[in-house]
Scaffold this motif. Structure first.
Motif, PDB file in Angstrom:
ATOM      1  N   ILE A 277      10.028   4.808  -1.771  1.00  0.00           N
ATOM      2  CA  ILE A 277       9.712   5.408  -0.484  1.00  0.00           C
ATOM      3  C   ILE A 277       9.893   4.354   0.598  1.00  0.00           C
ATOM      4  CG2 ILE A 277       7.221   4.928  -0.728  1.00  0.00           C
ATOM      5  CD1 ILE A 277       6.748   7.581   0.803  1.00  0.00           C
ATOM      6  N   LEU A 278      10.596   4.720   1.650  1.00  0.00           N
ATOM      7  CA  LEU A 278      10.918   3.791   2.728  1.00  0.00           C
ATOM      8  C   LEU A 278      10.441   4.362   4.062  1.00  0.00           C
ATOM      9  CD1 LEU A 278      12.412   1.432   4.148  1.00  0.00           C
ATOM     10  CD2 LEU A 278      14.519   2.771   3.962  1.00  0.00           C
ATOM     11  N   PHE A 279       9.563   3.624   4.743  1.00  0.00           N
ATOM     12  CA  PHE A 279       9.082   4.008   6.068  1.00  0.00           C
ATOM     13  C   PHE A 279       9.790   3.174   7.128  1.00  0.00           C
ATOM     14  CE2 PHE A 279       5.549   5.031   3.232  1.00  0.00           C
ATOM     15  CZ  PHE A 279       5.189   6.292   3.655  1.00  0.00           C
ATOM     16  N   GLY A 280       9.868   3.730   8.310  1.00  0.00           N
ATOM     17  CA  GLY A 280      10.450   2.963   9.403  1.00  0.00           C
ATOM     18  C   GLY A 280      10.624   3.815  10.643  1.00  0.00           C
TER      19      GLY A 280
ATOM     20  N   PHE B  18      12.046  12.612   5.434  1.00  0.00           N
ATOM     21  CA  PHE B  18      11.125  13.473   4.698  1.00  0.00           C
ATOM     22  C   PHE B  18      10.126  14.163   5.614  1.00  0.00           C
ATOM     23  CE2 PHE B  18       7.367  14.330   2.103  1.00  0.00           C
ATOM     24  CZ  PHE B  18       7.932  14.932   0.990  1.00  0.00           C
ATOM     25  N   ASN B  19       9.812  13.585   6.757  1.00  0.00           N
ATOM     26  CA  ASN B  19       8.841  14.202   7.670  1.00  0.00           C
ATOM     27  C   ASN B  19       9.264  15.607   8.084  1.00  0.00           C
ATOM     28  OD1 ASN B  19       8.657  10.969   8.710  1.00  0.00           O
ATOM     29  ND2 ASN B  19       6.746  12.019   8.175  1.00  0.00           N
ATOM     30  N   ALA B  20      10.560  15.818   8.276  1.00  0.00           N
ATOM     31  CA  ALA B  20      11.046  17.148   8.646  1.00  0.00           C
ATOM     32  C   ALA B  20      10.760  18.147   7.543  1.00  0.00           C
ATOM     33  CB  ALA B  20      12.541  17.097   8.942  1.00  0.00           C
TER      34      ALA B  20
ATOM     35  N   ILE C  36      13.208   9.630  -7.550  1.00  0.00           N
ATOM     36  CA  ILE C  36      13.086  10.170  -6.209  1.00  0.00           C
ATOM     37  C   ILE C  36      13.160   9.023  -5.199  1.00  0.00           C
ATOM     38  CG2 ILE C  36      11.733  11.614  -4.658  1.00  0.00           C
ATOM     39  CD1 ILE C  36      12.572  13.025  -7.220  1.00  0.00           C
ATOM     40  N   VAL C  37      13.980   9.189  -4.169  1.00  0.00           N
ATOM     41  CA  VAL C  37      14.103   8.211  -3.081  1.00  0.00           C
ATOM     42  C   VAL C  37      13.947   8.972  -1.765  1.00  0.00           C
ATOM     43  CG1 VAL C  37      15.552   6.472  -1.977  1.00  0.00           C
ATOM     44  CG2 VAL C  37      15.711   6.830  -4.460  1.00  0.00           C
ATOM     45  N   ILE C  38      12.959   8.590  -0.943  1.00  0.00           N
ATOM     46  CA  ILE C  38      12.773   9.278   0.335  1.00  0.00           C
ATOM     47  C   ILE C  38      12.605   8.264   1.460  1.00  0.00           C
ATOM     48  CG2 ILE C  38      11.698  11.257  -0.809  1.00  0.00           C
ATOM     49  CD1 ILE C  38       9.011  10.377   0.304  1.00  0.00           C
ATOM     50  N   THR C  39      12.976   8.706   2.661  1.00  0.00           N
ATOM     51  CA  THR C  39      12.711   7.910   3.860  1.00  0.00           C
ATOM     52  C   THR C  39      11.842   8.740   4.790  1.00  0.00           C
ATOM     53  OG1 THR C  39      14.572   8.702   5.209  1.00  0.00           O
ATOM     54  CG2 THR C  39      15.012   6.907   3.657  1.00  0.00           C
ATOM     55  N   ALA C  40      11.045   8.056   5.595  1.00  0.00           N
ATOM     56  CA  ALA C  40      10.136   8.749   6.511  1.00  0.00           C
ATOM     57  C   ALA C  40       9.907   7.905   7.750  1.00  0.00           C
ATOM     58  CB  ALA C  40       8.808   9.048   5.828  1.00  0.00           C
ATOM     59  N   GLY C  41       9.697   8.583   8.870  1.00  0.00           N
ATOM     60  CA  GLY C  41       9.454   7.884  10.129  1.00  0.00           C
ATOM     61  C   GLY C  41       7.994   7.585  10.367  1.00  0.00           C
ATOM     62  N   GLU C  42       7.111   8.326   9.688  1.00  0.00           N
ATOM     63  CA  GLU C  42       5.681   8.090   9.826  1.00  0.00           C
ATOM     64  C   GLU C  42       4.980   8.515   8.557  1.00  0.00           C
ATOM     65  OE1 GLU C  42       3.657  11.438  12.139  1.00  0.00           O
ATOM     66  OE2 GLU C  42       5.561  11.190  13.225  1.00  0.00           O
ATOM     67  N   THR C  43       3.718   8.155   8.451  1.00  0.00           N
ATOM     68  CA  THR C  43       2.969   8.392   7.211  1.00  0.00           C
ATOM     69  C   THR C  43       2.324   9.769   7.162  1.00  0.00           C
ATOM     70  OG1 THR C  43       0.993   7.387   8.204  1.00  0.00           O
ATOM     71  CG2 THR C  43       2.461   5.944   6.938  1.00  0.00           C
ATOM     72  N   LYS C  44       2.252  10.473   8.278  1.00  0.00           N
ATOM     73  CA  LYS C  44       1.578  11.769   8.339  1.00  0.00           C
ATOM     74  C   LYS C  44       2.199  12.753   7.346  1.00  0.00           C
ATOM     75  CE  LYS C  44       0.519  15.577  11.510  1.00  0.00           C
ATOM     76  NZ  LYS C  44       0.723  16.121  12.885  1.00  0.00           N
TER      77      LYS C  44
ATOM     78  N   LYS D 193      -0.217   1.219  10.799  1.00  0.00           N
ATOM     79  CA  LYS D 193       0.294   2.045   9.709  1.00  0.00           C
ATOM     80  C   LYS D 193       0.531   1.257   8.420  1.00  0.00           C
ATOM     81  CE  LYS D 193       0.436   5.857  12.078  1.00  0.00           C
ATOM     82  NZ  LYS D 193      -0.489   6.969  11.751  1.00  0.00           N
ATOM     83  N   TYR D 194       0.729  -0.060   8.544  1.00  0.00           N
ATOM     84  CA  TYR D 194       1.023  -0.851   7.341  1.00  0.00           C
ATOM     85  C   TYR D 194      -0.105  -0.806   6.308  1.00  0.00           C
ATOM     86  CZ  TYR D 194       5.072  -2.771   9.833  1.00  0.00           C
ATOM     87  OH  TYR D 194       6.254  -2.923  10.506  1.00  0.00           O
ATOM     88  N   PRO D 195      -1.384  -0.882   6.713  1.00  0.00           N
ATOM     89  CA  PRO D 195      -2.461  -0.812   5.707  1.00  0.00           C
ATOM     90  C   PRO D 195      -2.490   0.526   4.963  1.00  0.00           C
ATOM     91  CG  PRO D 195      -3.285  -1.732   7.771  1.00  0.00           C
ATOM     92  CD  PRO D 195      -1.915  -1.222   8.044  1.00  0.00           C
ATOM     93  N   GLU D 196      -1.966   1.590   5.569  1.00  0.00           N
ATOM     94  CA  GLU D 196      -1.924   2.876   4.877  1.00  0.00           C
ATOM     95  C   GLU D 196      -0.876   2.876   3.766  1.00  0.00           C
ATOM     96  OE1 GLU D 196      -1.216   5.954   7.683  1.00  0.00           O
ATOM     97  OE2 GLU D 196      -3.000   5.534   8.885  1.00  0.00           O
ATOM     98  N   ILE D 197       0.095   1.973   3.893  1.00  0.00           N
ATOM     99  CA  ILE D 197       1.212   1.954   2.948  1.00  0.00           C
ATOM    100  C   ILE D 197       0.985   0.955   1.826  1.00  0.00           C
ATOM    101  CG2 ILE D 197       3.697   1.534   2.720  1.00  0.00           C
ATOM    102  CD1 ILE D 197       3.904   2.255   5.745  1.00  0.00           C
ATOM    103  N   PHE D 198       0.480  -0.255   2.195  1.00  0.00           N
ATOM    104  CA  PHE D 198       0.392  -1.342   1.229  1.00  0.00           C
ATOM    105  C   PHE D 198      -1.054  -1.720   0.926  1.00  0.00           C
ATOM    106  CE2 PHE D 198       4.436  -2.248   3.511  1.00  0.00           C
ATOM    107  CZ  PHE D 198       5.309  -2.103   2.441  1.00  0.00           C
ATOM    108  N   ILE D 199      -1.209  -2.296  -0.252  1.00  0.00           N
ATOM    109  CA  ILE D 199      -2.455  -2.986  -0.587  1.00  0.00           C
ATOM    110  C   ILE D 199      -2.247  -4.445  -0.210  1.00  0.00           C
ATOM    111  CG2 ILE D 199      -4.040  -3.653  -2.427  1.00  0.00           C
ATOM    112  CD1 ILE D 199      -3.070  -1.196  -3.968  1.00  0.00           C
ATOM    113  N   GLY D 200      -2.983  -4.929   0.714  1.00  0.00           N
ATOM    114  CA  GLY D 200      -2.790  -6.300   1.171  1.00  0.00           C
ATOM    115  C   GLY D 200      -2.304  -6.349   2.606  1.00  0.00           C
ATOM    116  N   LYS D 201      -2.556  -7.464   3.251  1.00  0.00           N
ATOM    117  CA  LYS D 201      -2.207  -7.611   4.663  1.00  0.00           C
ATOM    118  C   LYS D 201      -0.739  -7.974   4.823  1.00  0.00           C
ATOM    119  CE  LYS D 201      -6.806  -9.087   6.178  1.00  0.00           C
ATOM    120  NZ  LYS D 201      -7.588 -10.147   6.872  1.00  0.00           N
TER     121      LYS D 201
END
Length: 572
Positions: free
Chosen positions: A34-37, A136-138, A166-174, A195-203
């Protein structure tokens, strides 16, 4: 040779704790991705690079790629040899179709693997599938795709161990975080800091506007690292750019052409995976003819007239005009009913040299355009307005009478096709229907040999609860339909209206051989079509099986074979 791993090198890490910049590698048999950006941060470029790498490392015997493109930037990859299907979101049917296909692949893989993990088998290992959803947001936020969310979740949970990544991209975590537990490999390019803390464990730190640069958790231990190394923590990553695939003589294209045996004459690869096709926005006659010239032949059995292609297998959808005595068309206004009639009439004229068309309109002139195109080249008759006629009785006397379209139609049928009850026609000839010696003066049916005759009926009068409407549905139609195959008649009701009388409605439905619907079938069957030939169909099943129709879409139902096909109709 079976696949035990599918490593893809996608860039470089920067891991200060080990003072190394190891390659960023993802094993497609071990991790969903999963790729966010944010917009323009490099998400689609990442997908392009992944597709290129897969083409370099694997082949049509061990890999296939499915793309669901909500971003619209991957269309150039639809013809790549390992891309089995490229669907965008222009038509909901494509979204339903790709999930139907991948669900079937999952079931087939489960059966083939017989309880084992994908990488544990050798000779029975099926083709690996990479399923990519860009933007994927759409998909997650549009209400019309809600019914597919559970199907997607199941693929995420069960697919990886059975050969589907499965490989997905998304613009936001919602709307997406509920799925991330099934994605071992997480990547985030430029995003809002919170938004980074919602995605990863760790700073993590802050990434500026640097496309392709972001954070990714480590899922494969870097080579040369000894001692304790905490996996899954996010580190800086710089993803690679794809090799140029839009330059004719680039090394990538040259190697791809050689590997998959590109034929410059045909413009196609000779080695490729099974391809799932998509329609153009309009299925023109030219596209249809070109498609059919590639070996998709219509069966020679019967007298088949093709009206389009079905959505699943892209096979011609045909109506047998010699065996379908009564064909009906239901549909929304401005949804293509006249176009469909044009296609059928044109197809019949090409199949039958000696054919007569009898058009019966109620005065709204909705059949005039079709009639005008036919009248100069074919035997055509039109009843669509009040006209004065000189009617000749059996004794040779004449009467001048102004007749309605339905009265003209009945007299024409009596003269050429069917012996009417003389009492019905007696008033038309200004004769008493009470005195036998008078109504017997109505002319008999000549019943001479007639050509193959197509009766095209687009008249509200035949559906109304009136004496003439009842007479046509309850008496004339059943009588003629009973001998239609023998005497070569075909009835086309080109715009079926509601019949309020329940008994008449049942009689009408029982005569139907084939039906077309230009509307959303689940809604039609559940609401407007409960008393039509579609009324007994399971609405829940129809909702699950068929997506909403786009303009130019519809259904063909062979009532005799009980076969329903979603169809893209030819646009004349």
């Amino acid at each position: 040779m079976s696949l035990k791993t599918m490593p893809c090198t996608l860039g470089k890490f920067d891991i200060p704790i080990i003072q190394k910049q190891p390659p960023f590698i993802v094993d497609l048999l071990d991790s969903n991705i999963i790729l966010f950006g944010a917009s323009m941060s490099g998400k689609t470029t990442f997908i392009k690079n992944l597709i290129n790498i897969i083409h370099k490392k694997y082949n049509e015997k061990n890999e296939q790629i499915f793309i669901l493109d909500f971003g619209g930037a991957l269309s150039d990859y639809r013809d790549m040899p390992l891309v089995s299907a490229y669907f965008d979101n222009s038509n909901e049917e494509y979204v339903k179709r790709i999930f139907r296909i991948t669900e079937a692949i999952l079931k087939e893989n489960i059966k083939a693997l017989d309880g084992k993990n994908f990488r544990e088998v050798d000779s029975t290992q099926p083709l690996h599938t990479t399923f990519i959803i860009d933007n994927f947001n759409a998909f997650a936020e549009e209400a019309r795709y809600t019914s597919y969310h559970e199907k997607f979740a199941k693929l995420c949970r069960d697919g990886l161990s059975k050969g589907i990544t499965i490989v997905i991209t998304a613009g936001e975590t919602k709307g997406i975080l509920q799925y991330t537990g099934n994605f071992r490999q997480k990547i985030a390019f430029e995003m809002p800091v919170d938004k980074y803390p919602e995605i990863f464990i760790g700073k993590v730190g802050v990434i500026g506007n640097n496309p392709g640069h972001g954070f990714a958790n480590v899922t494969i231990k870097p080579e040369g690292v000894t001692g304790t190394f905490r996996m899954n923590l996010p580190y800086d990553v710089q993803c690679s750019l794809p090799e140029p695939s839009d330059l004719e003589n680039s090394d990538f294209i040259l190697n791809l052409s050689k590997k998959f045996c590109y034929d410059s004459d045909s413009g196609k690869y000779n080695r490729f995976v099974k391809k799932y096709l998509t329609f153009p926005k309009e299925l023109t006659q030219q596209f249809y003819d070109e498609f059919m010239s590639e070996g998709n032949i219509v069966s020679d059995e019967g007298c088949l007239v093709s009206v389009g292609l079905d959505y699943i297998d892209f096979r011609p959808v045909c109506v047998d005009i010699e065996k379908s005595q009564v064909v009906v068309v239901y549909g929304k206004k401005e949804f293509g009913k006249t176009n469909l009639l044009d296609v059928i009439v044109d197809g019949i004229s090409k199949k039958k040299r000696n054919v007569r068309f009898v058009f019966f309109d109620d005065g709204r002139d909705q059949l005039s355009s079709v009639y005008q195109r036919c009248k100069d080249n074919m035997d055509c008759v039109m009843f669509n307005k009040f006209e004065k006629f000189i009617l000749t009785r059996k004794d040779g006397t004449c009467v001048e009478k102004k007749l309605s379209p339905v009265q003209q139609f009945y007299i024409y049928l009596n003269e050429n096709y069917i012996e009417f009850d003389k009492r019905i026609l007696a008033p038309y000839y200004e004769l008493s229907d009470q005195l036998k010696k008078e109504y017997e003066n109505v002319p008999d049916c000549s019943n001479e040999e007639t050509p193959f005759t197509v009766f095209v009926i687009q008249s509200k009068l035949v559906y109304l609860n009136t004496l003439e409407g009842k007479r046509f549905i309850s008496s004339v139609l059943p009588q003629m339909a009973a001998v239609a195959e023998e005497r070569k008649y075909l009835f086309i009701f080109s715009d079926v209206q509601k019949i309020s009388d329940g008994e008449l409605n049942s009689v009408f439905n029982n005569q139907i051989s084939s039906a077309f619907l230009l509307d959303n079938i689940a809604e039609f069957a559940g609401e407007r079509g409960q008393r039509t030939i579609f009324g007994n169909m399971d609405v829940k099943y129809l909702k699950e099986e068929y997506a909403r129709c786009e303009l130019g879409d519809g259904y063909y139902y062979d009532a005799q074979a009980d076969k329903l096909q979603k169809t893209k109709f030819i646009k004349k």
